[in-house]
Design an enzyme around this catalytic site. Sequence first.
Site, PDB file in Angstrom:
ATOM      1  N   CYS A  17      -4.710   6.063  -5.158  1.00  0.00           N
ATOM      2  CA  CYS A  17      -4.078   4.629  -4.844  1.00  0.00           C
ATOM      3  C   CYS A  17      -2.413   4.929  -5.142  1.00  0.00           C
ATOM      4  O   CYS A  17      -2.199   4.967  -6.583  1.00  0.00           O
ATOM      5  CB  CYS A  17      -4.659   3.654  -5.788  1.00  0.00           C
ATOM      6  SG  CYS A  17      -3.940   2.055  -5.520  1.00  0.00           S
ATOM      7  N   GLY A  69      -1.211   2.001  -7.474  1.00  0.00           N
ATOM      8  CA  GLY A  69      -1.791   2.477  -8.631  1.00  0.00           C
ATOM      9  C   GLY A  69      -1.125   3.363  -9.572  1.00  0.00           C
ATOM     10  O   GLY A  69      -1.031   3.330 -10.711  1.00  0.00           O
ATOM     11  N   CYS A  71       0.780  -1.285  -0.061  1.00  0.00           N
ATOM     12  CA  CYS A  71       0.085   0.069  -0.006  1.00  0.00           C
ATOM     13  C   CYS A  71       0.849   1.267   0.204  1.00  0.00           C
ATOM     14  O   CYS A  71       1.647   1.436   0.783  1.00  0.00           O
ATOM     15  CB  CYS A  71      -0.732  -0.025   1.202  1.00  0.00           C
ATOM     16  SG  CYS A  71      -1.887   1.493   1.577  1.00  0.00           S
ATOM     17  N   GLU A  83      -9.779   0.043  -6.329  1.00  0.00           N
ATOM     18  CA  GLU A  83      -9.223  -0.887  -5.625  1.00  0.00           C
ATOM     19  C   GLU A  83      -9.659  -2.286  -5.239  1.00  0.00           C
ATOM     20  O   GLU A  83     -10.928  -2.229  -4.699  1.00  0.00           O
ATOM     21  CB  GLU A  83      -8.707  -0.230  -4.261  1.00  0.00           C
ATOM     22  CG  GLU A  83      -7.705   1.018  -4.724  1.00  0.00           C
ATOM     23  CD  GLU A  83      -7.003   1.484  -3.258  1.00  0.00           C
ATOM     24  OE1 GLU A  83      -6.663   0.527  -2.297  1.00  0.00           O
ATOM     25  OE2 GLU A  83      -6.502   2.323  -3.348  1.00  0.00           O
TER      26      GLU A  83
HETATM   27  N1  LIG Z   1      -6.205  -2.253  -2.551  1.00  0.00           N
HETATM   28  C1  LIG Z   1      -4.782  -2.766  -2.861  1.00  0.00           C
HETATM   29  C2  LIG Z   1      -4.189  -2.429  -1.402  1.00  0.00           C
HETATM   30  C3  LIG Z   1      -3.864  -0.824  -1.164  1.00  0.00           C
HETATM   31  C4  LIG Z   1      -3.319   0.089  -2.229  1.00  0.00           C
HETATM   32  C5  LIG Z   1      -3.628   1.455  -2.198  1.00  0.00           C
HETATM   33  N2  LIG Z   1      -4.220   2.023  -1.131  1.00  0.00           N
HETATM   34  C6  LIG Z   1      -2.214   2.133  -2.307  1.00  0.00           C
HETATM   35  O1  LIG Z   1      -2.153   3.444  -1.666  1.00  0.00           O
HETATM   36  O2  LIG Z   1      -1.292   1.623  -2.886  1.00  0.00           O
HETATM   37  C7  LIG Z   1      -4.815  -4.074  -3.179  1.00  0.00           C
HETATM   38  O3  LIG Z   1      -5.611  -4.915  -2.766  1.00  0.00           O
HETATM   39  O4  LIG Z   1      -3.733  -4.384  -3.534  1.00  0.00           O
END
Ligand SMILES: N[C@H](CCC[C@H](N)C(=O)O)C(=O)O
Length: 290
Positions: free
Chosen positions: A230, A233, A75, A221
Site C-alpha cells: 500500500c 500506507g 492511491c 486496505e
Molecule cells: N484502499 C485505499 C486506496 C488505495 C491505496 C493503496 N492501494 C495505495 O497504494 O496507496 C483507500 O481506500 O484509501
Amino acid sequence: MRIRFTKMQGAGNDFVVLDETRALLQLTPAQYRFLADRHFGVGADQVLSVRLSPAPGIDFEYVIHNADGGEVEQCGNGARCFVRYVSDKHLTDRDRVRVKTLGGVIEPRLNPDGRVTVDMGAPVFEAGQIPFDRAGLSPHEAGTWEKWTLALGADPASPKVAVALVSMGNPHAVQEVPSVDDAPVHTVGPQVENHPRFPRRVNAGFMEVVNRALIKLRVWERGAGETLACGTGACAAVVAGIRLGRLESRVDVQTRGGMLTIEWNGVGEPVLMTGPAVTVFEGEIEVPDQ
Ligand SMILES: N[C@H](CCC[C@H](N)C(=O)O)C(=O)O
C-alpha cells in the site's frame, strides 16, 4: 459494454487501468466491482481511470475506485503505474506529470533506472481534519494524532489498540507491532477499517520497525482487504515513525509485494515515494450493464 483495459501492478498492489482520455466510461460501482472481481472479472485491488484535465498546469485527472466499488482520494502504488501508463501510451512526452486526484495534486516521475518517484504532497495529521472528523466518538476513545485509542468492541472491557492517524489524502490508522508476520491483520484490520471512529472507514497499517532506516509493513486496505503493498500506507507509516522520532528521513519499506522507499523532511514538507511500476497485460472484457 466491451472495454479495453491494461492490467498493472506496483509492488504487487494490482490495478485495472482504463483510458478515459477520449470518452468517459461512466461506470457504476457494480461495474467497478465486476472489473476488480478475481473470479468473474479481471481482478485487481483498485480500478484506475486516466482522464485529461481542463485545469491549467495540471496534465491529468486520476480517478481511483477500490475493489468494493467505492471512489477514494488517493492511491500511491497506482500513481506510479499512472505515469508509466501515460508515458507508454504516448499520452504525454514528459517523464514527470502533474496529476489531480480527489485527495490533492501529486507529481509522479519516471526515473532512468525504471523505478518511479511520486511527490505525494504533504501529510495531514488528525486534528479534526477531514476525513478524521470526530463524529461517532464514544466516551472511552480519546487521544492525539500519534496515539488514538480504539476500543475494538462496545464492551468497555473489549481489547483496545493505539493507532497513529495520518492522512495522505486518504485516511490511515497505523499501529506498531513486534512482528508483521504475526500481526492480526485479518482480524484487527477489518475492525479498525470499519470502526465507528471513521465514518468513511480507514486503511489499517501494521508496522514493524526493524531499524531507523527500515520497516516492514502490512496493510488491511479500506475497500480492498490486505494488499501485497500500500503506497499511501507506506507513506503514512514512515511519516508517523519519523514524527515519533523512531525513523530517519529516508526509510525503506519492506512489503509482501516488494520494496518501497519513502523520504520526508518534516511537517509541511511533501512525502516522496519511490518504487516499481509494471504493465502485466492488455485485454478486453465484456462488462455487464448494471
Ligand atoms: N484502499 C485505499 C486506496 C488505495 C491505496 C493503496 N492501494 C495505495 O497504494 O496507496 C483507500 O481506500 O484509501
